[in-house]
Structure formats: C-alpha cells, structure tokens
Design an enzyme around this catalytic site. Structure first.
Site, mmCIF file in Angstrom:
data_model
loop_
_atom_site.group_PDB
_atom_site.id
_atom_site.type_symbol
_atom_site.label_atom_id
_atom_site.label_comp_id
_atom_site.label_asym_id
_atom_site.label_seq_id
_atom_site.Cartn_x
_atom_site.Cartn_y
_atom_site.Cartn_z
ATOM 1 N N ASP A 130 18.665 3.560 169.619
ATOM 2 C CA ASP A 130 17.332 4.139 169.825
ATOM 3 C C ASP A 130 17.380 5.665 169.803
ATOM 4 O OD1 ASP A 130 16.235 1.695 169.894
ATOM 5 O OD2 ASP A 130 16.058 1.576 172.088
ATOM 6 N N CYS A 131 18.438 6.227 170.373
ATOM 7 C CA CYS A 131 18.534 7.689 170.391
ATOM 8 C C CYS A 131 19.153 8.256 169.122
ATOM 9 C CB CYS A 131 19.287 8.158 171.630
ATOM 10 S SG CYS A 131 20.779 7.221 171.971
#
Ligand code: SF4
Ligand code: SF4
Lengths: 386, 135
Positions: A130-131
């Site tokens: 996600d990051c």
C-alpha cells in the site's frame, strides 16, 4: 631520555608542515643503521599500505525513491545480484556476487565502474504494498545520482597471509591464483614490511575510528574485521606467523579514485575486488619505532598445500625469501609470485604521505581498542552436506 | 638464433612439405609448439626455428614465397599493458620467463621474445589483460 609523543603534537606538526613522515619501507632501511630510540627521535609518522584482492568487500547504496516508489526486494546492477533485504531503496552490492549468465563479471566490476563514474543499469522488483505500490523498475544510476554510496568491507587488510602451493598432480584454480601441479609455484599476498597490520602488530594505534586511506578517499576503520584472530603463534619479533587480525573499513565511494580499486576475476574461482588501503602509524614512542622498523626477513608466514582440501601446513618462509623469486618447500625450489601489488602499495604509501605533509589528513587515536584473546571458530555441520 | 613464429597457411597450399624443406634445405631446427586448423582461417602453426641468421632469414623468405603468413609471436600476443596493476599473478604461471616481476621496481615486465604462447597468463591474470590471436 625516551621519546613520548601525543597524537595532538603530531597533528600540530603536520599542520605546520614540520612533521617527518616516512614510508614503512624507508624506515625499515633506516633501521640498518639506526636504533629504535634514534628512529623514534627523528620520525613522527610512518605510512603503510597494501593493494590486494579482498573478497570481503562491498558497497551500500541508497538509490532514492522513484514516484510512486517500490520496496526493492530483488535488485540487480548490470545484471549482478545485489542484496535487497534491507529498507525499500537500500541495497548492498558484494564484491563476489556474479552475473548469472556471465560469471566473469560481478560485483567487483560493478563497484569499480561506479567509482569510474560510469552508468549502471538498476533493475528492481518488489511485491507491491500500500505504501510502495510499484512492482518493477529499470533505470540507470551513477555514483553522483544516488543519495549515498559507501564501501563497507567486513574483512580487509589481513595481518599476514598464507603462502599457497600445490602438491597434487592437477592444476588447482584458487583465490590464491593458478597453482600448478607438484610444487611448481607458490603465491603470497601481503606487502611484507609495507603492510599495515604487520607494522603495528599489537594494534596499539589502529582501532575503531582510525582514519585511513581507502581506495583514494579518506575512510575509517570501524570495527575489528571478521575472523579477527589475535591468538596466532608469533615469532620472536612479535609478528603473527599466519593470517591473524583483520579490519572492517568504511569510506565514501563517491570520493574514491579508480587507480586504487579494481574489479578482478580469478579463473574458476570467481569475481573479487582489489582494494587499496593505507594506514599512517604515529610514532608515539620507542616501542612503535621498533615495530615499524620491521624488515621482510623478520616477517615469517606459513606455507599451505592447496592441493589437499584440508590445506595442510608444509613449512614456513619469510618475505625476503618470497620476494627473491624462489622458496624451498620439502627440499624443492619453488617459484614464487605475489598477488598483491607492491608497486601500487608503494604508490598508496606515497599518496598518504603527501596528504599528511599537506595537512589534509589528520591522525586519529582509536575511539576504542580492539579485543585481545580472540580466536576463530569453524562451522559444525548438523544437517546435510555435499 | 632461436626465434618463435606463427605460420599461417591456406589449407590447400599445404601440399608441399614445408616443414621438411625448412629442415632439409635451410638446416633449421624446427619445433612445433602448437597447431590449429580451421576451415575458415586455414592452418596455424606456432613454431620455434633455430639456425644461423642467414638460413633463418632465407627460410622465412621461402615460406613467404609459398604464400605462408609469417608473424613473430609477439605480434600475436595482445597485452593491454596500460591497465596492468602489477599484481604478479601472471608471473606465477609463466615458465617461459616471458613475464617477470621483482626488485627494485616491482613492475611487471613482458618479454614477448620468450613467450611460448602457452596461454597460461590468459587464465591467471585476474584483469584478463592477455589475449592470443591464434587459430
Ligand atoms: S602465453 Fe605462456 S609463455 Fe607467453 S607470456 Fe603467457 S604464460 Fe608466458
Ligand atoms: S596478472 Fe595481469 S594485472 Fe597482474 S601483473 Fe600480470 S598482467 Fe598485470
């Protein structure tokens, strides 16, 4: 009256340009006519050096984040695998890592090319998070383009090293070079009386934080090197008779000089890196003067048989003999050749002297001295092996 | 005088026994150190010729007259000298004495005249600075 000098006094003289700086070879020659007390009175600093193949070497790199970024898990540089198992855009390129399709090219060559300022192809892959959503990139890097790149070598500058020869009937291809059958040649890999740790065998002035010459830049000793061993037998001059202490060293690759770092490949062994190291030894007292005055004939090392997998000992030789071109092993004359460059080591000792004389390089006392009474363990096999 | 040469000849030109002629007519001692034959490049021989200067130069003229390429061996050994780091690893394997290193300057010396083209230095130089154009 015995001489005592502090690091501060020597640095003051270096700044004023009044310090006497000699190379370890020059001071060894001096010892033919002068006593250690006289040398101590005259000489402030002695420069030592080595330029040899040192497999335990490599560089940490932070590439910078692309936008959006990825968690670089598999990393190659010009096709050579680097270790990506640290933070997202950090990696370590080891000297002996090899290109899977072209094993004659590897980490040592990539590192040399980076020092030369060449462009290197970076390929990286990650699973996508996600990051760090990106999964794959290919781009070109140089030493100037990356954030940080520093050489961090876990084991360099061995204090003494083996002589390798071969009693077997076949040629042996080793990290000590090509060893011909039946005691036809022998190789050695230490710059003898010029070698850093042989000039301060008790490591009185070399420890954590010692500033050194590393591949043309100013670097530091950061830790005892791996396989650090202070328990080896010593001769009557207090010099270990085989490979003993080692150094972990670190320096900024961006400032390094391609004259003093070289990728290399030993036939049927693999890729490695020639590393140039120079260490100044402050003559704090008479004892250190006596240590740096050491001559090739007073430094012994052990001859091992690399033709036998157990590497049994065959005898010993001193560096004056080794440098004469032949030694005697089992009553036979055996041709000798070095693997570390004495000519390059001399260049480094000179370069370091000129830095010191110009006041560009100050001496540092160790922040912490190295341990004593250390030994090296082998590895027990509890699972399978072939 | 003893000298080493690489002889290059087209395969169909090998109908005359040139080595025999060199020995018989020119009184040269001939030692074949290496041979290679390929359909594209023809045949190559690395030879050592030993005889007096006059016979040697006449023998070489005879070879050239037969369409045989004659090159001194040092023309065939390529050495990227400027890149040499003077480590000495090649010296360990050069038993012809062509590669030497030692006091006082510890600089690598390459005497191509002594080279027997054994190719050991092609393997032992960690920088791979040697190449032999042969075969
Ligand atoms: S080819 Fe053989 S003889 Fe010639 S220089 Fe190399 S090692 Fe020496
Ligand atoms: S092995 Fe290669 S680099 Fe080393 S001295 Fe010989 S030619 Fe020079």
């Amino acid at each position: 009256m015995t001489v005592k000098r502090s690091y501060e006094e020597i640095n003051e003289k270096l700044k004023k340009g009044t310090a006497v700086v000699l190379t370890a070879e020059e001071v060894s020659k001096m010892a033919d006519e002068m006593t250690p007390a006289e040398i101590a009175k005259k000489v402030d600093v002695v420069t030592t050096a080595t330029f040899g193949p040192m497999c335990s070497s490599g560089a940490f790199i932070n590439f910078g984040h692309p936008s959006p970024s990825l968690r670089m898990e598999e990393v190659t540089l010009n096709g050579v695998p680097a270790y990506g198992g640290i933070a997202a855009v950090d990696a370590y390129i080891g000297a002996t890592s090899e290109h899977p399709q072209n094993p004659r090219y590897g980490g040592g060559h990539v590192i040399e090319e980076l020092v030369r300022g060449k462009e290197i192809t970076l390929r990286a892959r990650g699973k996508g998070t996600d990051c760090y959503p990106r999964k794959e990139i290919e781009t070109v890097i140089t030493k100037e383009a990356v954030n940080e790149i520093f050489l961090f070598n876990p084991r360099n500058a061995y204090q003494n090293y083996a002589v390798a020869t071969n009693t077997a009937r076949s040629v042996k291809y080793t990290y000590m070079g090509v060893l011909l059958p039946e005691l036809s040649n022998a190789t050695y890999s230490t710059s003898g009386e010029l070698s850093p740790l042989l000039n301060d065998p008790d490591l009185r002035t070399i420890g954590v934080g010692t500033r050194i010459f590393l591949c043309g830049a100013q670097g530091f000793v950061v830790w005892p090197g791996t396989q650090f061993n202070t328990s080896k037998l010593r001769n009557d001059k207090g010099i270990p008779k085989s490979n003993a202490a080692t150094l972990a060293v670190l320096g900024d690759l961006k400032k390094m000089d391609p004259r003093f770092i070289k990728g290399a490949v030993f036939e049927r062994y693999g890729v490695t890196l020639f590393v140039g190291i120079g260490i100044p030894i402050p003559i704090l007292d008479e004892d250190l003067a006596a240590r740096v005055a050491i001559r090739d004939r007073e430094i012994e090392t052990t001859v091992y048989d690399y033709g036998d997998p157990a590497h049994p000992m065959l005898g010993s030789a001193n560096y004056a003999d080794l440098r004469s071109g032949t030694i005697e092993v089992r009553g036979r004359k055996v041709k000798t050749a070095p693997l570390s460059s004495i000519k390059k080591a001399r260049e480094i000792a000179e370069e370091l002297r000129s830095w010191l004389k110009k006041g560009e390089f100050t001496l540092t006392a160790p922040v912490e001295l190295f341990p004593t009474g250390t030994t090296v363990k082998g590895l027990e096999i509890t699972g399978g092996a072939r | 005088m003893k000298k080493r040469f690489v002889l290059n000849f087209a395969l169909d030109a090998a109908d005359e026994p040139i080595t025999y002629v060199l020995i018989k007519e020119y009184d040269l001692k001939l030692n074949i150190l290496k041979a290679a034959i390929s359909p594209e490049k023809g045949g190559e021989l690395l030879v050592e010729l030993d005889g007096d200067d006059k016979n040697l130069s006449e023998g070489l003229d005879y070879l050239r007259g037969r369409g045989v390429g004659v090159d001194a061996v040092d023309k065939k050994m390529l050495f990227r000298r400027e890149e040499c780091i003077h480590c000495g690893a090649c010296v360990a394997t050069c038993f012809a004495g062509a590669l030497t290193i030692g006091a006082p300057d510890w600089e690598l010396k390459f005497d191509a005249e002594k080279c027997v083209a054994c190719e050991m230095c092609l393997k032992s130089c960690p920088l791979k600075l040697f190449d032999l154009r042969f075969g």
